[in-house]
Design a protein around this motif. Structure first.
Motif, PDB file in Angstrom:
ATOM      1  N   GLN A  25      -7.427 -10.970  -4.839  1.00 26.77           N
ATOM      2  CA  GLN A  25      -6.257 -11.485  -5.752  1.00 26.77           C
ATOM      3  C   GLN A  25      -5.154 -11.038  -6.536  1.00 26.77           C
ATOM      4  O   GLN A  25      -5.732 -10.004  -6.270  1.00 26.77           O
ATOM      5  N   PHE A  26      -4.009 -11.708  -6.393  1.00 23.44           N
ATOM      6  CA  PHE A  26      -3.060 -11.153  -6.709  1.00 23.44           C
ATOM      7  C   PHE A  26      -2.732 -11.968  -8.180  1.00 23.44           C
ATOM      8  O   PHE A  26      -2.767 -12.890  -8.466  1.00 23.44           O
ATOM      9  N   SER A  27      -1.697 -10.336  -8.589  1.00 25.35           N
ATOM     10  CA  SER A  27      -1.172 -11.321  -9.694  1.00 25.35           C
ATOM     11  C   SER A  27       0.263  -9.819  -9.611  1.00 25.35           C
ATOM     12  O   SER A  27       0.287  -9.189  -9.827  1.00 25.35           O
ATOM     13  N   ASN A  28       0.383 -10.796  -9.133  1.00 25.75           N
ATOM     14  CA  ASN A  28       2.693 -10.531  -8.583  1.00 25.75           C
ATOM     15  C   ASN A  28       2.743  -9.540  -7.573  1.00 25.75           C
ATOM     16  O   ASN A  28       2.592  -8.982  -7.457  1.00 25.75           O
ATOM     17  N   ALA A  29       2.281 -10.211  -6.301  1.00 25.31           N
ATOM     18  CA  ALA A  29       2.026  -9.001  -5.329  1.00 25.31           C
ATOM     19  C   ALA A  29       3.863  -8.676  -4.780  1.00 25.31           C
ATOM     20  O   ALA A  29       4.187 -10.011  -4.391  1.00 25.31           O
ATOM     21  N   THR A  30       3.496  -7.387  -4.869  1.00 23.82           N
ATOM     22  CA  THR A  30       5.444  -7.228  -4.623  1.00 23.82           C
ATOM     23  C   THR A  30       5.827  -6.547  -3.403  1.00 23.82           C
ATOM     24  O   THR A  30       6.548  -6.403  -3.267  1.00 23.82           O
ATOM     25  N   GLY A  31       4.654  -5.794  -2.490  1.00 21.58           N
ATOM     26  CA  GLY A  31       4.906  -5.034  -1.071  1.00 21.58           C
ATOM     27  C   GLY A  31       3.480  -5.482  -0.804  1.00 21.58           C
ATOM     28  O   GLY A  31       2.845  -5.213  -1.090  1.00 21.58           O
ATOM     29  N   LEU A  32       4.483  -4.771   0.162  1.00 21.08           N
ATOM     30  CA  LEU A  32       3.420  -4.867   1.709  1.00 21.08           C
ATOM     31  C   LEU A  32       3.349  -3.580   2.788  1.00 21.08           C
ATOM     32  O   LEU A  32       4.706  -3.772   3.241  1.00 21.08           O
ATOM     33  N   ALA A  33       2.534  -3.472   3.225  1.00 22.75           N
ATOM     34  CA  ALA A  33       2.979  -2.343   4.765  1.00 22.75           C
ATOM     35  C   ALA A  33       1.596  -2.328   5.432  1.00 22.75           C
ATOM     36  O   ALA A  33       0.922  -2.763   4.722  1.00 22.75           O
ATOM     37  N   VAL A  34       1.521  -2.358   6.593  1.00 26.11           N
ATOM     38  CA  VAL A  34       0.481  -2.391   8.004  1.00 26.11           C
ATOM     39  C   VAL A  34       0.607  -1.268   8.781  1.00 26.11           C
ATOM     40  O   VAL A  34       1.811  -0.570   8.544  1.00 26.11           O
ATOM     41  N   ASP A  35      -0.195  -0.828   8.606  1.00 28.34           N
ATOM     42  CA  ASP A  35      -0.530   0.995   9.417  1.00 28.34           C
ATOM     43  C   ASP A  35      -1.250   0.594  11.136  1.00 28.34           C
ATOM     44  O   ASP A  35      -0.708  -0.333  10.877  1.00 28.34           O
ATOM     45  N   LYS A  36      -1.269   1.791  11.865  1.00 28.95           N
ATOM     46  CA  LYS A  36      -1.399   1.722  13.324  1.00 28.95           C
ATOM     47  C   LYS A  36      -2.266   0.667  13.634  1.00 28.95           C
ATOM     48  O   LYS A  36      -2.432   0.518  14.694  1.00 28.95           O
ATOM     49  N   ALA A  37      -3.363   1.336  12.487  1.00 26.92           N
ATOM     50  CA  ALA A  37      -4.534   0.185  13.646  1.00 26.92           C
ATOM     51  C   ALA A  37      -4.436  -1.749  12.868  1.00 26.92           C
ATOM     52  O   ALA A  37      -4.798  -2.196  13.108  1.00 26.92           O
ATOM     53  N   GLY A  38      -2.918  -2.255  12.447  1.00 27.78           N
ATOM     54  CA  GLY A  38      -3.172  -3.171  11.699  1.00 27.78           C
ATOM     55  C   GLY A  38      -3.664  -3.245  10.428  1.00 27.78           C
ATOM     56  O   GLY A  38      -3.651  -5.049   9.646  1.00 27.78           O
ATOM     57  N   ASN A  39      -3.951  -2.723   9.489  1.00 26.25           N
ATOM     58  CA  ASN A  39      -4.500  -2.283   7.990  1.00 26.25           C
ATOM     59  C   ASN A  39      -3.265  -3.039   7.346  1.00 26.25           C
ATOM     60  O   ASN A  39      -2.729  -2.603   7.794  1.00 26.25           O
ATOM     61  N   VAL A  40      -3.042  -4.083   6.704  1.00 29.68           N
ATOM     62  CA  VAL A  40      -2.184  -5.132   5.676  1.00 29.68           C
ATOM     63  C   VAL A  40      -2.783  -4.265   3.765  1.00 29.68           C
ATOM     64  O   VAL A  40      -3.394  -4.249   3.597  1.00 29.68           O
ATOM     65  N   TYR A  41      -1.887  -2.873   3.458  1.00 27.17           N
ATOM     66  CA  TYR A  41      -1.365  -2.589   2.183  1.00 27.17           C
ATOM     67  C   TYR A  41      -0.947  -3.583   1.310  1.00 27.17           C
ATOM     68  O   TYR A  41       0.170  -4.157   1.863  1.00 27.17           O
ATOM     69  N   VAL A  42      -1.204  -4.054   0.137  1.00 27.50           N
ATOM     70  CA  VAL A  42      -0.288  -4.903  -0.538  1.00 27.50           C
ATOM     71  C   VAL A  42      -0.250  -4.103  -1.764  1.00 27.50           C
ATOM     72  O   VAL A  42      -1.978  -3.767  -2.360  1.00 27.50           O
ATOM     73  N   ALA A  43       0.616  -4.416  -2.840  1.00 24.12           N
ATOM     74  CA  ALA A  43       1.112  -4.025  -4.091  1.00 24.12           C
ATOM     75  C   ALA A  43       0.883  -5.025  -4.999  1.00 24.12           C
ATOM     76  O   ALA A  43       1.515  -5.477  -4.643  1.00 24.12           O
ATOM     77  N   ASP A  44      -0.110  -4.663  -5.621  1.00 23.61           N
ATOM     78  CA  ASP A  44      -0.114  -6.569  -6.520  1.00 23.61           C
ATOM     79  C   ASP A  44      -0.329  -5.318  -7.784  1.00 23.61           C
ATOM     80  O   ASP A  44      -0.868  -4.970  -9.008  1.00 23.61           O
ATOM     81  N   ARG A  45       1.144  -5.412  -8.031  1.00 25.99           N
ATOM     82  CA  ARG A  45       1.791  -4.521  -9.675  1.00 25.99           C
ATOM     83  C   ARG A  45       1.408  -5.387 -10.826  1.00 25.99           C
ATOM     84  O   ARG A  45       0.906  -4.441 -10.961  1.00 25.99           O
ATOM     85  N   ASP A  46       0.477  -6.681 -10.882  1.00 24.52           N
ATOM     86  CA  ASP A  46       1.011  -7.127 -12.684  1.00 24.52           C
ATOM     87  C   ASP A  46      -1.417  -6.083 -12.101  1.00 24.52           C
ATOM     88  O   ASP A  46      -1.333  -5.820 -13.660  1.00 24.52           O
ATOM     89  N   ASN A  47      -1.324  -6.777 -12.044  1.00 20.07           N
ATOM     90  CA  ASN A  47      -2.842  -6.062 -11.204  1.00 20.07           C
ATOM     91  C   ASN A  47      -2.704  -4.791 -11.664  1.00 20.07           C
ATOM     92  O   ASN A  47      -4.062  -3.539 -11.562  1.00 20.07           O
ATOM     93  N   ASN A  48      -1.733  -3.133 -11.203  1.00 17.86           N
ATOM     94  CA  ASN A  48      -1.828  -2.138 -10.725  1.00 17.86           C
ATOM     95  C   ASN A  48      -2.613  -1.102 -10.063  1.00 17.86           C
ATOM     96  O   ASN A  48      -3.302  -0.136 -10.186  1.00 17.86           O
TER      97      ASN A  48
END
Length: 182
Positions: free
Chosen positions: A53-76
């Protein structure tokens, strides 16, 4: 025709019109998606504080394996998901210490697999292992860390706000000091 029967027929007609409009809208959306080569195939998450779950997901990136990293801003925090959206792990909390955030605003995966997070309110960029172990930080002087990227050579690039020199910064991998005359 009783009054109740007429009301049911009218409601049915309204429902049929609404369904027809939805089908037309869906067809238009599908055509629009197909015309540009992209098609929505899935997604995940909802508002909240639990895993996934997210509270203002503001950024994301994908690594070489396809894993998705999400910056969940307001959940720090940063949350990590498989390419198909399965929750894998998370790290971070609200505070100013290593591995903590005051607004995890953006995230980037470096060529070496490390993960950089723009800690907006903390005025810094923090580097982590792919598993979430804190490694180092680059602190800004009275500026907010908004966006983050890492180039092919491993240099850190950040967008900043909050001073007369708002804009972008490049930090070299060897010294983590500003380069480019800024």
């Amino acid at each position: 025709g009783t009054r109740a029967h007429r009301a049911m027929v009218a409601a049915g007609a309204v429902l049929a019109v609404a369904m027809a409009a939805a089908v037309v809208a869906s067809a238009a959306d599908a055509t629009r998606q197909a015309s540009n080569g992209y098609k929505l195939v899935g997604g995940w998450g909802k508002t909240g504080t639990a895993n996934g779950q997210f509270s203002n997901a503001t950024g994301l990136a994908v690594d070489k394996a396809g894993n998705v990293y999400v910056a969940d801003r307001d959940n720090n925090r940063v949350q990590v998901f498989s390419a198909k959206g399965a929750f894998l792990r998370k790290w971070g909390s609200i505070a100013s210490g290593d591995g903590q955030f005051s607004g995890a605003d953006d995230v980037a995966v470096a060529p070496d697999g490390t993960v950089w997070v723009a800690d907006d309110g903390g005025g810094r960029y923090q580097q982590f292992s792919a598993g979430g172990a804190f490694q180092t930080a680059v602190t800004l002087a009275s500026e907010l860390a908004r966006g983050v990227a890492v180039d092919a050579s491993g240099d850190l690039l950040g967008s900043i706000e909050g001073s007369s020199k708002s804009g972008f910064r490049r930090f070299t991998k060897d010294s983590w000091t500003p380069s480019g005359g800024l």
